[in-house]
Motif scaffolding. Structure first.
Motif, PDB file in Angstrom:
ATOM      1  N   TYR A 182       1.819  -2.177   1.225  1.00 24.38           N
ATOM      2  CA  TYR A 182       0.812  -2.413   0.191  1.00 24.38           C
ATOM      3  C   TYR A 182       1.436  -2.415  -1.206  1.00 24.38           C
ATOM      4  O   TYR A 182       1.088  -3.247  -2.050  1.00 24.38           O
ATOM      5  CB  TYR A 182      -0.278  -1.340   0.281  1.00 24.38           C
ATOM      6  CG  TYR A 182      -1.216  -1.550   1.431  1.00 24.38           C
ATOM      7  CD1 TYR A 182      -2.335  -2.361   1.302  1.00 24.38           C
ATOM      8  CD2 TYR A 182      -0.979  -0.964   2.671  1.00 24.38           C
ATOM      9  CE1 TYR A 182      -3.194  -2.584   2.368  1.00 24.38           C
ATOM     10  CE2 TYR A 182      -1.833  -1.169   3.744  1.00 24.38           C
ATOM     11  CZ  TYR A 182      -2.939  -1.984   3.587  1.00 24.38           C
ATOM     12  OH  TYR A 182      -3.782  -2.206   4.649  1.00 24.38           O
ATOM     13  N   ALA A 183       2.375  -1.492  -1.452  1.00 21.37           N
ATOM     14  CA  ALA A 183       2.996  -1.420  -2.772  1.00 21.37           C
ATOM     15  C   ALA A 183       3.844  -2.654  -3.057  1.00 21.37           C
ATOM     16  O   ALA A 183       4.034  -3.037  -4.216  1.00 21.37           O
ATOM     17  CB  ALA A 183       3.860  -0.164  -2.871  1.00 21.37           C
TER      18      ALA A 183
ATOM     19  N   LEU B 192      -4.521  -8.172   3.622  1.00 19.45           N
ATOM     20  CA  LEU B 192      -4.394  -6.716   3.694  1.00 19.45           C
ATOM     21  C   LEU B 192      -5.751  -6.029   3.564  1.00 19.45           C
ATOM     22  O   LEU B 192      -5.983  -4.968   4.167  1.00 19.45           O
ATOM     23  CB  LEU B 192      -3.449  -6.218   2.604  1.00 19.45           C
ATOM     24  CG  LEU B 192      -1.968  -6.574   2.775  1.00 19.45           C
ATOM     25  CD1 LEU B 192      -1.147  -6.024   1.616  1.00 19.45           C
ATOM     26  CD2 LEU B 192      -1.429  -6.031   4.087  1.00 19.45           C
ATOM     27  N   TYR B 193      -6.635  -6.616   2.780  1.00 20.10           N
ATOM     28  CA  TYR B 193      -7.974  -6.043   2.637  1.00 20.10           C
ATOM     29  C   TYR B 193      -8.684  -6.007   3.990  1.00 20.10           C
ATOM     30  O   TYR B 193      -9.273  -5.004   4.374  1.00 20.10           O
ATOM     31  CB  TYR B 193      -8.780  -6.872   1.629  1.00 20.10           C
ATOM     32  CG  TYR B 193     -10.202  -6.389   1.447  1.00 20.10           C
ATOM     33  CD1 TYR B 193     -10.493  -5.387   0.529  1.00 20.10           C
ATOM     34  CD2 TYR B 193     -11.248  -6.943   2.190  1.00 20.10           C
ATOM     35  CE1 TYR B 193     -11.798  -4.945   0.357  1.00 20.10           C
ATOM     36  CE2 TYR B 193     -12.548  -6.494   2.024  1.00 20.10           C
ATOM     37  CZ  TYR B 193     -12.819  -5.507   1.105  1.00 20.10           C
ATOM     38  OH  TYR B 193     -14.103  -5.063   0.943  1.00 20.10           O
ATOM     39  N   PHE B 194      -8.620  -7.112   4.714  1.00 18.21           N
ATOM     40  CA  PHE B 194      -9.254  -7.153   6.032  1.00 18.21           C
ATOM     41  C   PHE B 194      -8.462  -6.348   7.064  1.00 18.21           C
ATOM     42  O   PHE B 194      -9.025  -5.893   8.062  1.00 18.21           O
ATOM     43  CB  PHE B 194      -9.387  -8.604   6.509  1.00 18.21           C
ATOM     44  CG  PHE B 194     -10.485  -9.376   5.832  1.00 18.21           C
ATOM     45  CD1 PHE B 194     -11.802  -9.233   6.232  1.00 18.21           C
ATOM     46  CD2 PHE B 194     -10.203 -10.248   4.793  1.00 18.21           C
ATOM     47  CE1 PHE B 194     -12.828  -9.935   5.613  1.00 18.21           C
ATOM     48  CE2 PHE B 194     -11.215 -10.963   4.168  1.00 18.21           C
ATOM     49  CZ  PHE B 194     -12.534 -10.804   4.567  1.00 18.21           C
ATOM     50  N   ALA B 195      -7.144  -6.179   6.817  1.00 17.59           N
ATOM     51  CA  ALA B 195      -6.304  -5.477   7.798  1.00 17.59           C
ATOM     52  C   ALA B 195      -6.316  -3.965   7.614  1.00 17.59           C
ATOM     53  O   ALA B 195      -5.947  -3.239   8.542  1.00 17.59           O
ATOM     54  CB  ALA B 195      -4.861  -5.977   7.693  1.00 17.59           C
ATOM     55  N   SER B 196      -6.722  -3.481   6.444  1.00 19.64           N
ATOM     56  CA  SER B 196      -6.600  -2.051   6.161  1.00 19.64           C
ATOM     57  C   SER B 196      -7.329  -1.148   7.163  1.00 19.64           C
ATOM     58  O   SER B 196      -6.848  -0.050   7.448  1.00 19.64           O
ATOM     59  CB  SER B 196      -7.073  -1.751   4.729  1.00 19.64           C
ATOM     60  OG  SER B 196      -8.386  -2.210   4.520  1.00 19.64           O
TER      61      SER B 196
ATOM     62  N   ILE C 156      -3.627  -0.656  -5.844  1.00 20.11           N
ATOM     63  CA  ILE C 156      -3.639  -0.115  -4.481  1.00 20.11           C
ATOM     64  C   ILE C 156      -5.071   0.058  -3.974  1.00 20.11           C
ATOM     65  O   ILE C 156      -5.359  -0.187  -2.793  1.00 20.11           O
ATOM     66  CB  ILE C 156      -2.886   1.228  -4.421  1.00 20.11           C
ATOM     67  CG1 ILE C 156      -1.410   1.007  -4.769  1.00 20.11           C
ATOM     68  CG2 ILE C 156      -3.015   1.872  -3.052  1.00 20.11           C
ATOM     69  CD1 ILE C 156      -0.693   0.025  -3.875  1.00 20.11           C
ATOM     70  N   ASP C 157      -5.993   0.447  -4.848  1.00 19.92           N
ATOM     71  CA  ASP C 157      -7.388   0.600  -4.423  1.00 19.92           C
ATOM     72  C   ASP C 157      -8.014  -0.742  -4.036  1.00 19.92           C
ATOM     73  O   ASP C 157      -8.891  -0.799  -3.173  1.00 19.92           O
ATOM     74  CB  ASP C 157      -8.213   1.249  -5.538  1.00 19.92           C
ATOM     75  CG  ASP C 157      -7.917   2.734  -5.685  1.00 19.92           C
ATOM     76  OD1 ASP C 157      -7.412   3.325  -4.706  1.00 19.92           O
ATOM     77  OD2 ASP C 157      -8.161   3.288  -6.771  1.00 19.92           O
ATOM     78  N   ILE C 158      -7.542  -1.823  -4.655  1.00 20.39           N
ATOM     79  CA  ILE C 158      -8.089  -3.140  -4.335  1.00 20.39           C
ATOM     80  C   ILE C 158      -7.558  -3.642  -3.006  1.00 20.39           C
ATOM     81  O   ILE C 158      -8.322  -4.072  -2.130  1.00 20.39           O
ATOM     82  CB  ILE C 158      -7.763  -4.151  -5.464  1.00 20.39           C
ATOM     83  CG1 ILE C 158      -8.540  -3.790  -6.739  1.00 20.39           C
ATOM     84  CG2 ILE C 158      -8.114  -5.573  -5.022  1.00 20.39           C
ATOM     85  CD1 ILE C 158      -8.143  -4.605  -7.940  1.00 20.39           C
ATOM     86  N   VAL C 159      -6.236  -3.604  -2.833  1.00 20.36           N
ATOM     87  CA  VAL C 159      -5.647  -4.179  -1.618  1.00 20.36           C
ATOM     88  C   VAL C 159      -5.659  -3.220  -0.443  1.00 20.36           C
ATOM     89  O   VAL C 159      -5.546  -3.641   0.708  1.00 20.36           O
ATOM     90  CB  VAL C 159      -4.195  -4.663  -1.877  1.00 20.36           C
ATOM     91  CG1 VAL C 159      -4.179  -5.736  -2.932  1.00 20.36           C
ATOM     92  CG2 VAL C 159      -3.286  -3.501  -2.260  1.00 20.36           C
TER      93      VAL C 159
ATOM     94  N   THR D   5      -1.025   8.127   2.229  1.00 23.07           N
ATOM     95  CA  THR D   5      -0.467   6.772   2.152  1.00 23.07           C
ATOM     96  C   THR D   5      -0.745   6.145   0.798  1.00 23.07           C
ATOM     97  O   THR D   5       0.122   5.477   0.217  1.00 23.07           O
ATOM     98  CB  THR D   5      -1.048   5.894   3.271  1.00 23.07           C
ATOM     99  OG1 THR D   5      -0.822   6.524   4.535  1.00 23.07           O
ATOM    100  CG2 THR D   5      -0.402   4.525   3.283  1.00 23.07           C
ATOM    101  N   ARG D   6      -1.939   6.364   0.274  1.00 24.48           N
ATOM    102  CA  ARG D   6      -2.300   5.814  -1.040  1.00 24.48           C
ATOM    103  C   ARG D   6      -1.404   6.381  -2.130  1.00 24.48           C
ATOM    104  O   ARG D   6      -0.908   5.639  -2.995  1.00 24.48           O
ATOM    105  CB  ARG D   6      -3.759   6.122  -1.350  1.00 24.48           C
ATOM    106  CG  ARG D   6      -4.204   5.598  -2.713  1.00 24.48           C
ATOM    107  CD  ARG D   6      -5.585   6.099  -3.099  1.00 24.48           C
ATOM    108  NE  ARG D   6      -5.965   5.599  -4.415  1.00 24.48           N
ATOM    109  CZ  ARG D   6      -5.571   6.141  -5.556  1.00 24.48           C
ATOM    110  NH1 ARG D   6      -4.751   7.195  -5.547  1.00 24.48           N
ATOM    111  NH2 ARG D   6      -5.963   5.634  -6.711  1.00 24.48           N
TER     112      ARG D   6
END
Length: 534
Positions: free
Chosen positions: A52-53, A267-271, A117-120, A128-129
């Motif tokens: 994500y980063a 990534l949004y759908f995969a999170s 990070i909060d968006i993706v 992890t965040r």
């Protein structure tokens, strides 16, 4: 730099040989890097956070700083048409402009890391965040270095310097591997434990940044020695060469900037899917290793040629070169994609399954690899066509198509993630690439006053059919080998993969030879003559 101003130009096959050797070395180190990450962190918090980063700094580094990216393509397109003595001032001015803009992007990433990070990664756990936020702040300067590296790549490409161009990306891989080795020596097998996730995440971030800085410094030395620009600040933004570069680079960069938006959507759908983000990185590396080698072989020699044939009186020759690029893409990508589809599980087991990388991770990554394999031809074919538009001085058309594809990608992600899970997100990307390629072909047909559709489509369809047959032959061979030898043991898996892959390649080679495609036969003949001569 016009042809007259350069050294005698190398043949297409000669350049391809240099690029292939250098890129192969670079990609092998990239694969070793990903193996080290997989063995040390698997699909745990450190690797997931890194996925994500890395979205913004990594995509900027890959797109803006990558070979065949918009900055590289714009610089080559402009310098290929100008005298060598004009290069230094043009490169210094473009460097001043790009560095200033990307410095702002760097600062923005540092201060907006939490929001990014909060968006993706809206579904990430707290640990992890936290790792991802600190990683993105560490890697933020990669935005600046990505632009500088992209300019250097374009400058060296226009000067017929291909070796460093293709091999320097290995420096980033080396620094990450060194960091993981040092961490392993200090903590041993404990690094796979959750409490070491933060330390591991920092090693990944700092190693990645160090590699980017080292890559730029090595490139800069060669650029200075060739007299192709220094770090001098220059503000000659109104010169014709700079204006042309800006005209191509601006929409091309914005267009390429749509890619991280698309990946952020993925990534949004995969999170909510455990391990999916890290799985994308592992599967993508397996695809990018051969794809990067082949794309460099095809695109690096063709891009200056496209630029030199951009005038209307040269369009018949330009069409022949476009056909050459597309047929070589089909000849390489279609059988490679077929083999990845049928051999995905043994490939992932051999490359990754050790240490923290478990059998469950193998199933996830192999399913993603199957989906990636389906779309390999469209991925590289789209890139060939985009470079034609850049060479024609048209960055607007790829930009408009990329804008449309943001919405198409989101719609396909939403539609496919439910029935197919994580692989559905990759299939959505494949659909977007196919859509882009078809739209680019349609618009190129209008721009160049018609394309020979039948002459292009018939051999590509034949190669597609040959790839399907080769894939089936490879799969049947794998099944027979598994029945005779079993499915366990690294040496057994490696033997099965080699036999099955060889059968598939042999079948495809026989079919392609029977088709007698002039561009393919000529390219292979020249490569064979070059290497046999050596």
């Amino acid at each position: 730099m016009t042809n007259q101003e350069q050294k005698p130009s190398r043949s297409f096959a000669g350049i391809a040989g240099i690029v292939a050797a250098a890129t192969l070395i670079s990609k092998i180190f990239g694969l070793v890097r990903q193996q080290a990450i997989a063995a040390a962190f698997g699909v745990g918090a450190a690797a997931t956070a890194y996925s994500y980063a890395y979205v913004i700094p990594g995509f900027l580094f890959t797109i803006l700083g990558g070979v065949n990216g918009p900055i590289h393509s714009a610089i080559v397109s402009v310098l290929a048409k100008r005298k060598r003595e004009e290069a230094a001032s043009l490169v210094e001015t473009v460097t001043t402009l790009v560095a200033g803009l990307l410095l702002l992007v760097t600062v923005a990433q540092i201060f907006l890391a939490d929001a990014i990070i909060d968006i993706v990664g809206h579904g990430l756990d707290a640990t992890t965040r936290a790792i991802a936020v600190q990683q993105i702040q560490i890697m933020a300067p990669m935005a600046l270095f990505s632009g500088l590296i992209g300019i250097g790549f374009g400058t060296l490409n226009a000067a017929n310097q291909y070796w460093l161009l293709s091999i320097s990306p290995l420096l980033s891989s080396i620094t990450v591997v060194i960091g993981i080795v040092i961490l392993s020596m200090q903590h041993g097998k404990d690094i796979i434990k959750p409490e070491y996730a933060f330390i591991g995440g920092m090693v990944l971030a700092w190693g990645t940044l160090a590699g980017a800085i080292l890559q730029w410094l090595v490139q800069l030395v060669v650029q200075w020695r060739l007299g192709l620009g220094t770090l001098r600040l220059r503000f000659d933004f109104r010169s014709p060469g700079v204006q042309e570069a800006i005209k191509i680079m601006t929409p091309a960069t914005i267009s390429s900037g749509m890619m991280p938006i698309n990946f952020a959507t993925v990534l949004y759908f995969a999170s909510p899917i455990p391990g999916a983000a890290a799985g994308f990185n592992y599967a993508n590396l397996l695809v990018q290793t051969p794809l990067g080698i082949i794309s460099n072989i095809i695109l690096l020699p063709l891009l200056p040629i496209f630029a030199q044939l951009a005038a209307p009186e040269h369009w018949p020759d330009l069409k022949l070169r476009i056909r050459q690029g597309l047929l070589l893409t089909a000849f390489t990508m279609l059988p490679l994609g077929a083999l990845m589809v049928v051999l995905a599980v043994p490939i992932v087991k051999i490359v990754y399954e050790r240490g923290a990388f478990t059998q469950d991770a193998t199933q996830l990554v192999s399913s993603l690899l199957v989906a990636y394999g389906i779309g390999m031809f469209a991925y590289l074919g789209r890139d060939v066509l985009v470079r034609v538009f850049y060479a024609l001085g048209d960055g607007q058309t790829p930009f408009r198509i990329s804008t449309f594809n943001i919405f198409l990608n989101a719609a396909l992600d939403w539609a496919l993630v439910g029935p197919f899970g994580a692989p559905g997100l990759v299939l959505a990307t494949v659909g977007v690439n196919c859509s882009s390629m078809l739209m680019l072909l349609f618009l190129l047909d209008r721009k160049l006053n018609g394309l020979p559709w039948r002459e292009w489509s018939v051999p590509i369809l034949g190669l597609t059919a040959g790839s399907v047959v080769a894939g089936l032959a490879s799969f049947l061979t794998l099944v027979i080998c598994q029945q005779l030898l079993g499915k366990e043991g690294l040496l057994i898996l490696l033997l099965q993969l080699c036999i099955s892959g060889f059968v598939g390649i042999a079948v495809f080679a026989a079919i392609a030879s029977w088709m007698r495609i002039p561009e393919v036969n000529s390219f292979i003949s020249r490569l064979r003559q070059r290497f046999l001569k050596k």
